[in-house]
Design a protein around this motif. Structure first.
Motif, PDB file in Angstrom:
ATOM      1  N   VAL A  38      43.513  98.692  54.225  1.00 38.12           N
ATOM      2  CA  VAL A  38      42.551  97.996  53.376  1.00 38.12           C
ATOM      3  C   VAL A  38      41.231  98.768  53.298  1.00 38.12           C
ATOM      4  O   VAL A  38      40.908  99.558  54.180  1.00 38.12           O
ATOM      5  CB  VAL A  38      42.283  96.572  53.903  1.00 38.12           C
ATOM      6  CG1 VAL A  38      43.548  95.735  53.880  1.00 38.12           C
ATOM      7  CG2 VAL A  38      41.675  96.596  55.295  1.00 38.12           C
ATOM      8  N   ALA A  39      40.490  98.508  52.212  1.00 36.45           N
ATOM      9  CA  ALA A  39      39.168  99.122  52.035  1.00 36.45           C
ATOM     10  C   ALA A  39      38.242  98.100  51.397  1.00 36.45           C
ATOM     11  O   ALA A  39      38.658  97.302  50.546  1.00 36.45           O
ATOM     12  CB  ALA A  39      39.273 100.357  51.144  1.00 36.45           C
ATOM     13  N   VAL A  40      36.980  98.110  51.815  1.00 37.11           N
ATOM     14  CA  VAL A  40      35.984  97.184  51.276  1.00 37.11           C
ATOM     15  C   VAL A  40      35.878  97.375  49.765  1.00 37.11           C
ATOM     16  O   VAL A  40      35.932  98.492  49.258  1.00 37.11           O
ATOM     17  CB  VAL A  40      34.621  97.394  51.974  1.00 37.11           C
ATOM     18  CG1 VAL A  40      33.531  96.565  51.312  1.00 37.11           C
ATOM     19  CG2 VAL A  40      34.729  97.033  53.452  1.00 37.11           C
ATOM     20  N   TYR A  56      40.922  87.168  61.424  1.00 38.69           N
ATOM     21  CA  TYR A  56      40.416  87.880  62.602  1.00 38.69           C
ATOM     22  C   TYR A  56      41.580  88.270  63.508  1.00 38.69           C
ATOM     23  O   TYR A  56      42.494  87.506  63.732  1.00 38.69           O
ATOM     24  CB  TYR A  56      39.329  87.078  63.332  1.00 38.69           C
ATOM     25  CG  TYR A  56      39.785  85.942  64.210  1.00 38.69           C
ATOM     26  CD1 TYR A  56      39.988  86.132  65.579  1.00 38.69           C
ATOM     27  CD2 TYR A  56      39.969  84.665  63.692  1.00 38.69           C
ATOM     28  CE1 TYR A  56      40.382  85.083  66.398  1.00 38.69           C
ATOM     29  CE2 TYR A  56      40.365  83.612  64.505  1.00 38.69           C
ATOM     30  CZ  TYR A  56      40.571  83.827  65.854  1.00 38.69           C
ATOM     31  OH  TYR A  56      40.966  82.795  66.665  1.00 38.69           O
ATOM     32  N   PHE A  57      41.544  89.528  63.937  1.00 37.97           N
ATOM     33  CA  PHE A  57      42.571  90.090  64.808  1.00 37.97           C
ATOM     34  C   PHE A  57      42.044  90.103  66.234  1.00 37.97           C
ATOM     35  O   PHE A  57      40.899  90.492  66.465  1.00 37.97           O
ATOM     36  CB  PHE A  57      42.907  91.524  64.383  1.00 37.97           C
ATOM     37  CG  PHE A  57      43.623  91.596  63.063  1.00 37.97           C
ATOM     38  CD1 PHE A  57      45.008  91.697  63.014  1.00 37.97           C
ATOM     39  CD2 PHE A  57      42.917  91.561  61.881  1.00 37.97           C
ATOM     40  CE1 PHE A  57      45.671  91.757  61.798  1.00 37.97           C
ATOM     41  CE2 PHE A  57      43.564  91.621  60.651  1.00 37.97           C
ATOM     42  CZ  PHE A  57      44.948  91.719  60.608  1.00 37.97           C
ATOM     43  N   TYR A  58      42.896  89.686  67.154  1.00 35.26           N
ATOM     44  CA  TYR A  58      42.497  89.666  68.557  1.00 35.26           C
ATOM     45  C   TYR A  58      43.660  90.167  69.407  1.00 35.26           C
ATOM     46  O   TYR A  58      44.820  90.061  69.005  1.00 35.26           O
ATOM     47  CB  TYR A  58      42.046  88.259  68.976  1.00 35.26           C
ATOM     48  CG  TYR A  58      43.123  87.203  68.892  1.00 35.26           C
ATOM     49  CD1 TYR A  58      43.872  86.857  70.005  1.00 35.26           C
ATOM     50  CD2 TYR A  58      43.393  86.553  67.688  1.00 35.26           C
ATOM     51  CE1 TYR A  58      44.861  85.888  69.935  1.00 35.26           C
ATOM     52  CE2 TYR A  58      44.378  85.585  67.601  1.00 35.26           C
ATOM     53  CZ  TYR A  58      45.107  85.250  68.724  1.00 35.26           C
ATOM     54  OH  TYR A  58      46.085  84.300  68.646  1.00 35.26           O
ATOM     55  N   PRO A  59      43.359  90.726  70.577  1.00 40.06           N
ATOM     56  CA  PRO A  59      44.409  91.361  71.383  1.00 40.06           C
ATOM     57  C   PRO A  59      45.484  90.431  71.950  1.00 40.06           C
ATOM     58  O   PRO A  59      46.662  90.739  71.880  1.00 40.06           O
ATOM     59  CB  PRO A  59      43.637  92.041  72.511  1.00 40.06           C
ATOM     60  CG  PRO A  59      42.280  92.285  71.933  1.00 40.06           C
ATOM     61  CD  PRO A  59      42.013  91.095  71.047  1.00 40.06           C
ATOM     62  N   ALA A  81      53.175  94.494  61.167  1.00 39.08           N
ATOM     63  CA  ALA A  81      53.030  94.800  59.734  1.00 39.08           C
ATOM     64  C   ALA A  81      51.624  94.478  59.232  1.00 39.08           C
ATOM     65  O   ALA A  81      51.015  95.270  58.501  1.00 39.08           O
ATOM     66  CB  ALA A  81      54.078  94.040  58.918  1.00 39.08           C
ATOM     67  N   VAL A  82      51.100  93.321  59.617  1.00 36.14           N
ATOM     68  CA  VAL A  82      49.750  92.923  59.172  1.00 36.14           C
ATOM     69  C   VAL A  82      48.713  93.787  59.888  1.00 36.14           C
ATOM     70  O   VAL A  82      47.738  94.239  59.270  1.00 36.14           O
ATOM     71  CB  VAL A  82      49.501  91.414  59.403  1.00 36.14           C
ATOM     72  CG1 VAL A  82      48.127  91.004  58.888  1.00 36.14           C
ATOM     73  CG2 VAL A  82      50.589  90.573  58.728  1.00 36.14           C
ATOM     74  N   PHE A  98      45.891  96.327  58.009  1.00 35.40           N
ATOM     75  CA  PHE A  98      44.449  96.292  58.254  1.00 35.40           C
ATOM     76  C   PHE A  98      43.990  97.409  59.198  1.00 35.40           C
ATOM     77  O   PHE A  98      42.817  97.478  59.541  1.00 35.40           O
ATOM     78  CB  PHE A  98      44.032  94.914  58.783  1.00 35.40           C
ATOM     79  CG  PHE A  98      44.022  93.852  57.719  1.00 35.40           C
ATOM     80  CD1 PHE A  98      42.866  93.570  57.011  1.00 35.40           C
ATOM     81  CD2 PHE A  98      45.168  93.145  57.412  1.00 35.40           C
ATOM     82  CE1 PHE A  98      42.853  92.607  56.021  1.00 35.40           C
ATOM     83  CE2 PHE A  98      45.174  92.172  56.420  1.00 35.40           C
ATOM     84  CZ  PHE A  98      44.012  91.906  55.721  1.00 35.40           C
ATOM     85  N   ASP A  99      44.908  98.252  59.631  1.00 35.46           N
ATOM     86  CA  ASP A  99      44.603  99.405  60.482  1.00 35.46           C
ATOM     87  C   ASP A  99      43.825  99.010  61.745  1.00 35.46           C
ATOM     88  O   ASP A  99      42.761  99.557  62.040  1.00 35.46           O
ATOM     89  CB  ASP A  99      43.830 100.467  59.681  1.00 35.46           C
ATOM     90  CG  ASP A  99      43.727 101.795  60.423  1.00 35.46           C
ATOM     91  OD1 ASP A  99      44.625 102.093  61.236  1.00 35.46           O
ATOM     92  OD2 ASP A  99      42.735 102.517  60.193  1.00 35.46           O
ATOM     93  N   VAL A 100      44.389  98.055  62.489  1.00 35.21           N
ATOM     94  CA  VAL A 100      43.704  97.591  63.699  1.00 35.21           C
ATOM     95  C   VAL A 100      44.409  97.994  64.998  1.00 35.21           C
ATOM     96  O   VAL A 100      43.950  97.624  66.072  1.00 35.21           O
ATOM     97  CB  VAL A 100      43.479  96.056  63.680  1.00 35.21           C
ATOM     98  CG1 VAL A 100      42.593  95.656  62.514  1.00 35.21           C
ATOM     99  CG2 VAL A 100      44.796  95.291  63.654  1.00 35.21           C
TER     100      VAL A 100
END
Length: 157
Positions: free
Chosen positions: A3-5, A35-38, A97-98, A102-104
């Motif tokens: 993704v990109a802003v 929001y991504f969390y570990p 995949a998600v 989002f490259d996290v």
């Protein structure tokens, strides 16, 4: 492609708590915070989730849905959500995949060992499915208030 802003976010579908399948395209017309969390039930992730929980009504007033994402399974998510009384759904991304979209997934270090883990990150998507704000390498204190301020400003548009 990550993704990109100021670019549309590619649609995705993923299983979530409450027996749901979350599809980004089905959420058009509402702002979305992802929001991504570990990891479920760890101190930082619990504190961050509680922040979103405690400001949930304000996010709703700003026409903004909230989704938490980690690589944990649905059963773990259901337990975490129930224990913390989260009013929002948690997305299970076991196949990453998600996270990849989002490259996290980043190289992390813990006690001298390196591993690939989820970089705490948050994304604000507008009503048309366009990424408007991203926060990477998030530090939990003060983060939810900052996201809320951006969501409210975007909603007033």
């Amino acid at each position: 492609m990550a993704v990109a802003v100021d670019q549309p976010v590619v649609n995705f579908e993923a299983p979530a708590t409450g027996g749901q399948t979350v599809s980004l395209s089905a959420l058009k017309g509402q702002q979305v915070v992802i929001y991504f969390y570990p990891k479920d039930s760890t101190p930082g992730c619990t504190t961050e989730g509680q922040g979103f929980r405690d400001h949930y009504a304000q996010f709703q007033a700003a026409n903004t849905l909230i989704y938490g994402v980690s690589r944990d399974g649905i059963k773990s998510h259901e337990n975490f959500k129930a224990k913390q009384e989260f009013p929002f759904e948690l997305i299970s991304d076991k196949d990453e995949a998600v996270c990849q979209l989002f490259d996290v997934i980043k190289l992390k270090k813990l006690y001298g060992k390196e591993y690939m883990g989820v970089d705490r990150s948050t994304f604000l998507i507008d009503t048309d499915g366009v990424l408007r704000h991203e926060w990477r390498g998030v530090k939990v204190p003060g983060h939810v208030a900052e996201v809320l301020a951006k969501a409210e400003a975007l909603n007033k548009g």
